[in-house]
Write a protein that holds these residues in place. Structure first.
Motif, PDB file in Angstrom:
ATOM      1  N   ALA A 170     -71.215   7.320  -9.533  1.00  0.00           N
ATOM      2  CA  ALA A 170     -70.971   7.421  -8.094  1.00  0.00           C
ATOM      3  C   ALA A 170     -71.953   6.600  -7.257  1.00  0.00           C
ATOM      4  CB  ALA A 170     -70.991   8.887  -7.660  1.00  0.00           C
ATOM      5  N   ARG A 171     -73.225   6.659  -7.578  1.00  0.00           N
ATOM      6  CA  ARG A 171     -74.239   5.947  -6.787  1.00  0.00           C
ATOM      7  C   ARG A 171     -74.016   4.437  -6.848  1.00  0.00           C
ATOM      8  NH1 ARG A 171     -76.462   8.120  -2.745  1.00  0.00           N
ATOM      9  NH2 ARG A 171     -76.047  10.320  -3.079  1.00  0.00           N
ATOM     10  N   GLU A 172     -73.715   3.956  -8.051  1.00  0.00           N
ATOM     11  CA  GLU A 172     -73.510   2.516  -8.211  1.00  0.00           C
ATOM     12  C   GLU A 172     -72.222   2.056  -7.535  1.00  0.00           C
ATOM     13  OE1 GLU A 172     -74.670   0.456 -12.087  1.00  0.00           O
ATOM     14  OE2 GLU A 172     -74.526   2.591 -12.652  1.00  0.00           O
ATOM     15  N   VAL A 173     -71.191   2.862  -7.627  1.00  0.00           N
ATOM     16  CA  VAL A 173     -69.937   2.518  -6.935  1.00  0.00           C
ATOM     17  C   VAL A 173     -70.202   2.444  -5.434  1.00  0.00           C
ATOM     18  CG1 VAL A 173     -67.580   3.260  -6.408  1.00  0.00           C
ATOM     19  CG2 VAL A 173     -68.467   3.530  -8.737  1.00  0.00           C
ATOM     20  N   LEU A 174     -70.978   3.410  -4.942  1.00  0.00           N
ATOM     21  CA  LEU A 174     -71.297   3.423  -3.512  1.00  0.00           C
ATOM     22  C   LEU A 174     -72.040   2.149  -3.119  1.00  0.00           C
ATOM     23  CD1 LEU A 174     -71.137   5.262  -0.955  1.00  0.00           C
ATOM     24  CD2 LEU A 174     -73.463   5.989  -1.509  1.00  0.00           C
ATOM     25  N   ALA A 175     -72.963   1.730  -3.948  1.00  0.00           N
ATOM     26  CA  ALA A 175     -73.724   0.508  -3.653  1.00  0.00           C
ATOM     27  C   ALA A 175     -72.799  -0.703  -3.626  1.00  0.00           C
ATOM     28  CB  ALA A 175     -74.830   0.318  -4.695  1.00  0.00           C
ATOM     29  N   LEU A 176     -71.853  -0.759  -4.566  1.00  0.00           N
ATOM     30  CA  LEU A 176     -70.889  -1.856  -4.584  1.00  0.00           C
ATOM     31  C   LEU A 176     -70.049  -1.839  -3.305  1.00  0.00           C
ATOM     32  CD1 LEU A 176     -68.677  -3.072  -7.491  1.00  0.00           C
ATOM     33  CD2 LEU A 176     -67.613  -2.468  -5.328  1.00  0.00           C
ATOM     34  N   MET A 177     -69.623  -0.658  -2.890  1.00  0.00           N
ATOM     35  CA  MET A 177     -68.817  -0.562  -1.666  1.00  0.00           C
ATOM     36  C   MET A 177     -69.629  -1.033  -0.460  1.00  0.00           C
ATOM     37  SD  MET A 177     -66.899   3.077  -2.495  1.00  0.00           S
ATOM     38  CE  MET A 177     -65.683   3.085  -1.179  1.00  0.00           C
ATOM     39  N   HIS A 178     -70.894  -0.635  -0.403  1.00  0.00           N
ATOM     40  CA  HIS A 178     -71.742  -1.029   0.731  1.00  0.00           C
ATOM     41  C   HIS A 178     -71.867  -2.544   0.862  1.00  0.00           C
ATOM     42  CE1 HIS A 178     -73.847   3.149   1.008  1.00  0.00           C
ATOM     43  NE2 HIS A 178     -72.741   3.087   1.723  1.00  0.00           N
ATOM     44  N   ALA A 179     -71.719  -3.247  -0.255  1.00  0.00           N
ATOM     45  CA  ALA A 179     -71.850  -4.711  -0.240  1.00  0.00           C
ATOM     46  C   ALA A 179     -70.582  -5.404   0.251  1.00  0.00           C
ATOM     47  CB  ALA A 179     -72.201  -5.200  -1.648  1.00  0.00           C
ATOM     48  N   ASP A 180     -69.526  -4.644   0.459  1.00  0.00           N
ATOM     49  CA  ASP A 180     -68.246  -5.206   0.914  1.00  0.00           C
ATOM     50  C   ASP A 180     -68.076  -4.868   2.396  1.00  0.00           C
ATOM     51  OD1 ASP A 180     -65.219  -5.806  -0.616  1.00  0.00           O
ATOM     52  OD2 ASP A 180     -65.263  -5.181   1.490  1.00  0.00           O
ATOM     53  N   PRO A 181     -67.653  -5.859   3.213  1.00  0.00           N
ATOM     54  CA  PRO A 181     -67.506  -5.555   4.645  1.00  0.00           C
ATOM     55  C   PRO A 181     -66.593  -4.351   4.906  1.00  0.00           C
ATOM     56  CG  PRO A 181     -67.071  -7.899   4.194  1.00  0.00           C
ATOM     57  CD  PRO A 181     -67.317  -7.251   2.882  1.00  0.00           C
ATOM     58  N   LEU A 182     -65.595  -4.137   4.040  1.00  0.00           N
ATOM     59  CA  LEU A 182     -64.684  -3.008   4.259  1.00  0.00           C
ATOM     60  C   LEU A 182     -65.242  -1.685   3.738  1.00  0.00           C
ATOM     61  CD1 LEU A 182     -61.225  -4.655   3.448  1.00  0.00           C
ATOM     62  CD2 LEU A 182     -62.223  -4.163   5.694  1.00  0.00           C
ATOM     63  N   GLY A 183     -66.427  -1.741   3.095  1.00  0.00           N
ATOM     64  CA  GLY A 183     -67.007  -0.512   2.559  1.00  0.00           C
ATOM     65  C   GLY A 183     -68.410  -0.256   3.058  1.00  0.00           C
ATOM     66  N   LYS A 184     -68.804  -1.011   4.104  1.00  0.00           N
ATOM     67  CA  LYS A 184     -70.219  -0.944   4.508  1.00  0.00           C
ATOM     68  C   LYS A 184     -70.634   0.440   5.005  1.00  0.00           C
ATOM     69  CE  LYS A 184     -69.332  -3.179   8.992  1.00  0.00           C
ATOM     70  NZ  LYS A 184     -68.909  -1.949   9.675  1.00  0.00           N
ATOM     71  N   ASP A 185     -69.653   1.228   5.526  1.00  0.00           N
ATOM     72  CA  ASP A 185     -69.990   2.580   5.986  1.00  0.00           C
ATOM     73  C   ASP A 185     -69.589   3.647   4.978  1.00  0.00           C
ATOM     74  OD1 ASP A 185     -70.909   1.570   8.479  1.00  0.00           O
ATOM     75  OD2 ASP A 185     -68.837   1.458   9.199  1.00  0.00           O
ATOM     76  N   ALA A 186     -69.403   3.255   3.715  1.00  0.00           N
ATOM     77  CA  ALA A 186     -68.947   4.215   2.700  1.00  0.00           C
ATOM     78  C   ALA A 186     -69.944   5.355   2.517  1.00  0.00           C
ATOM     79  CB  ALA A 186     -68.731   3.489   1.369  1.00  0.00           C
ATOM     80  N   CYS A 187     -69.407   6.525   2.194  1.00  0.00           N
ATOM     81  CA  CYS A 187     -70.232   7.715   1.991  1.00  0.00           C
ATOM     82  C   CYS A 187     -69.693   8.512   0.812  1.00  0.00           C
ATOM     83  CB  CYS A 187     -70.133   8.661   3.195  1.00  0.00           C
ATOM     84  SG  CYS A 187     -70.583   7.941   4.754  1.00  0.00           S
ATOM     85  N   ILE A 188     -70.575   9.248   0.172  1.00  0.00           N
ATOM     86  CA  ILE A 188     -70.105  10.283  -0.757  1.00  0.00           C
ATOM     87  C   ILE A 188     -69.888  11.529   0.093  1.00  0.00           C
ATOM     88  CG2 ILE A 188     -70.674  11.686  -2.767  1.00  0.00           C
ATOM     89  CD1 ILE A 188     -72.374   9.373  -3.803  1.00  0.00           C
TER      90      ILE A 188
END
Lengths: 337, 337
Positions: B283-301
């Protein structure tokens, strides 16, 4: 308690949407892919070619002699796939429903779609339901999209007509269009008209299985009628098409209504007929095969492919003259399909 | 001469239909399969699994900050395919247009669809255009259906959530729905709202490529919002989902409008967000990957998967209490997408 009419809630995407899908759609279409309720269906395919087609149905009235918007929508996309030489396999169904639409009418349409899908041997695997406020749409519109598998070696397409080919029509013209028109206008005749909506995939498959590369083009002459379909083929293939008025099959009752109301059956929509452009040496045998199929029993050779001339399609008239058959110009009948 | 408005002729299936397609649709979508003007597109596929999905768009107004019905329709089906773990490849576009619709608006929508298809790397390969008389439909409705390829080994589906999994949300909630609502009601605010319509397939592909079988479920919370999407996942998988109110991302301006108008952002539609249910160790690594994408920059668990309890989804509130998060009941906003 089952509600009698469709409400905006049914299109909310929430609890009521889910209930409508669970109560009405899943039992009607009963398919494991649909039951998953995922965002789409995942389907196995073999390597090769698929055909992909879509059509929206806005017919008015939604119920008519010979069918309703439901089988029209299933058969329409099944036929478009079959005209690509494909074996139709999967359909999507997307509905726009007007708030207040009777639930019983929806169920009747869904049951008709189920039967039509079974008759055509296609699975309904994914879908969508939107509800719009009263007045924002008229009763119900249905979109179907479909996927078919094109058998190896089959190459049937609009640009494939060749000079010398024969042009076959699988049956009488204008049955669907004139049925809708007379229903809409409340006209009554001694011999009631009936839509020809039907799945053409089994007939098309038999033709392709039997005669393979001799089948050059298949097209179902829906909106715009046979006249427009022939023009499309001639333009795509860069050839001319010559047809013979005295060979064009029209049911007597339909011809009478067309004459009375001033419609040319060449431009009126069909929903269960196909035009086939076939190698000359195979034409007689293809015709015999079509005659053996209930959907092709009135099939005729209506003309032949000729060199491109000043007009894509010309017709030898009954009195021996020649007439240009243009594409349909102007709108004959809105909401015919 | 180019006509200023769409007329019934344009839906006749005849000469004017062909002209509209030739002038407006073919140049906009510019695809060899579409150019054939056959009844469907024939496309090569490799052996494996395809995803097939459809969605109809009836949004009102058709133009809004952040997009219009055109990119909404392209992104909507692209996203549904991506949520099946598929790489979207082919789209169909079927339009129902009201007689009198401005041609310039149609062109603007088609251009937007072209750009959206390019951004998502999908081809528009087949379509249909119907025109209905004034009053029979409101302006324009667009259906898209789509085909995607599911890479070998990818198994992402709604029934795949497992106890212990983490629930991720790719960004802020309710942007699309509140934008449409405020536009429709003519409300103006200091910080203008904007729809989040966007193609999620590239983000989803990166997540799947990076973490493979650790990505259990993907879903885009459109109609019905995040609350309903979580309920659907919990019901499909036979598990419970626990979320935390203080972790739910909502833009301050959107939260303010929701509060003012009495909407719960958990139930308001999103058009560029995804919910991912992910194995806990990833989960943590997926979140980091999402944060690196403009469409996932505000991603949260936002929560975790728990054993099925009395309610599919429960929320720990900001003040430490527990609230049941039901599916959306009643219709919040008709014609939101």
């Amino acid at each position: 308690m089952k509600q009698d009419t469709i409400t905006l809630d049914h299109g909310s995407g929430g609890k009521m949407s889910r209930r409508l899908i669970a109560e009405a759609v899943l039992p009607a279409f009963d398919d494991p892919a649909l039951r998953c309720l995922d965002d789409g269906a995942v389907l196995a395919v073999a390597e090769g070619r698929i055909a992909f087609s879509t059509d929206t149905f806005v017919v008015d009235p939604i119920f008519f002699p010979g069918g309703n918007i439901g089988d029209l929508a299933v058969n329409g996309t099944v036929n478009d796939l079959a005209m690509c030489g494909a074996v139709p396999r999967y359909l999507s169904v997307a509905m726009i429903i007007e708030e207040g639409f009777p639930r019983s009418d929806l169920d009747r349409i869904l049951q008709t779609m189920r039967r039509a899908a079974r008759a055509a041997c296609v699975r309904i695997v994914t879908g969508d339901t939107k509800v719009v406020p009263r007045g924002a749409a008229d009763k119900i519109f249905i979109n179907t999209a479909g996927i078919g598998v094109v058998p190896a070696g089959v190459h049937v397409f609009g640009a494939n007509a060749r000079v010398g080919d024969r042009v076959l029509l699988s049956g009488t013209m204008a049955d669907h269009g004139m049925t809708i028109l007379t229903q809409r206008e409340g006209l009554r005749f001694d011999s009631p008209l009936e839509s020809d909506t039907a799945p053409l995939n089994h007939l098309a498959a038999r033709m392709i299985e039997g005669f393979g590369p001799a089948i050059h083009v298949l097209r179902d002459p829906t909106r715009g009628g046979v006249g427009t379909a022939l023009n499309e083929i001639a333009l795509s293939s860069g050839v001319g098409i010559a047809i013979h008025e005295d060979r064009l099959p029209v049911r007597a009752s339909v011809a009478g209504v067309c004459e009375l109301l001033g419609f040319d059956p060449l431009y009126v929509a069909n929903e269960g007929k196909l035009v086939a452009v076939v190698a000359p040496e195979a034409a007689r045998e293809v015709l015999a095969l079509m005659h053996a199929d209930p959907l092709g029993k009135d099939a005729c050779i209506i003309g032949e492919v000729v060199s491109a001339g000043p007009a894509p399609v010309v017709m030898e008239t009954r009195i021996g003259g020649t007439r240009i058959v243009d594409m349909l110009t102007g709108e004959q009948l809105p909401r015919i399909c």
